[in-house]
Write a protein that holds these residues in place. Structure first.
Motif, PDB file in Angstrom:
ATOM      1  N   ARG A  14      46.189  71.323  51.414  1.00 39.13           N
ATOM      2  CA  ARG A  14      44.705  71.007  52.029  1.00 39.13           C
ATOM      3  C   ARG A  14      44.508  69.229  51.872  1.00 39.13           C
ATOM      4  NH1 ARG A  14      40.162  73.899  48.420  1.00 39.13           N
ATOM      5  NH2 ARG A  14      41.079  75.999  48.667  1.00 39.13           N
ATOM      6  N   SER A  18      39.565  67.110  51.393  1.00 42.63           N
ATOM      7  CA  SER A  18      38.874  68.253  50.756  1.00 42.63           C
ATOM      8  C   SER A  18      38.701  67.913  49.493  1.00 42.63           C
ATOM      9  CB  SER A  18      39.526  69.400  50.803  1.00 42.63           C
ATOM     10  OG  SER A  18      40.123  69.668  52.397  1.00 42.63           O
ATOM     11  N   CYS A  25      37.194  74.038  54.818  1.00 41.32           N
ATOM     12  CA  CYS A  25      38.532  73.674  54.682  1.00 41.32           C
ATOM     13  C   CYS A  25      39.693  74.603  55.291  1.00 41.32           C
ATOM     14  CB  CYS A  25      39.060  73.206  53.269  1.00 41.32           C
ATOM     15  SG  CYS A  25      37.641  72.210  52.482  1.00 41.32           S
TER      16      CYS A  25
END
Length: 66
Positions: A14, A18, A25
């Protein structure tokens, strides 16, 4: 069309923007021939598979649109 590797064989990540609290996300996993994108809230759900060139064009556009 090529078959994509199973999700458990990919190294998903990610954005550093995030948080662990969830939210909206996406996760990305790169291979030499494809970039895979999935919803972090549904890791075993559908995913989008892009060519490296298409991913590069998308990220370049996203940087200018932000």
């Amino acid at each position: 069309m090529t078959s994509a590797p199973l999700s458990h064989n990919l190294a998903w990540f990610r954005s550093s923007y995030s948080t662990e609290q969830g939210g909206n996300c996406v996760e990305v996993a790169a291979t030499p021939t494809a970039i895979h994108v999935r919803d972090s809230k549904v890791p075993h759900g559908p995913r989008l598979t892009l060519s490296p060139g298409a991913w590069s064009a998308f990220t370049a556009f996203a940087r200018t649109a932000a």
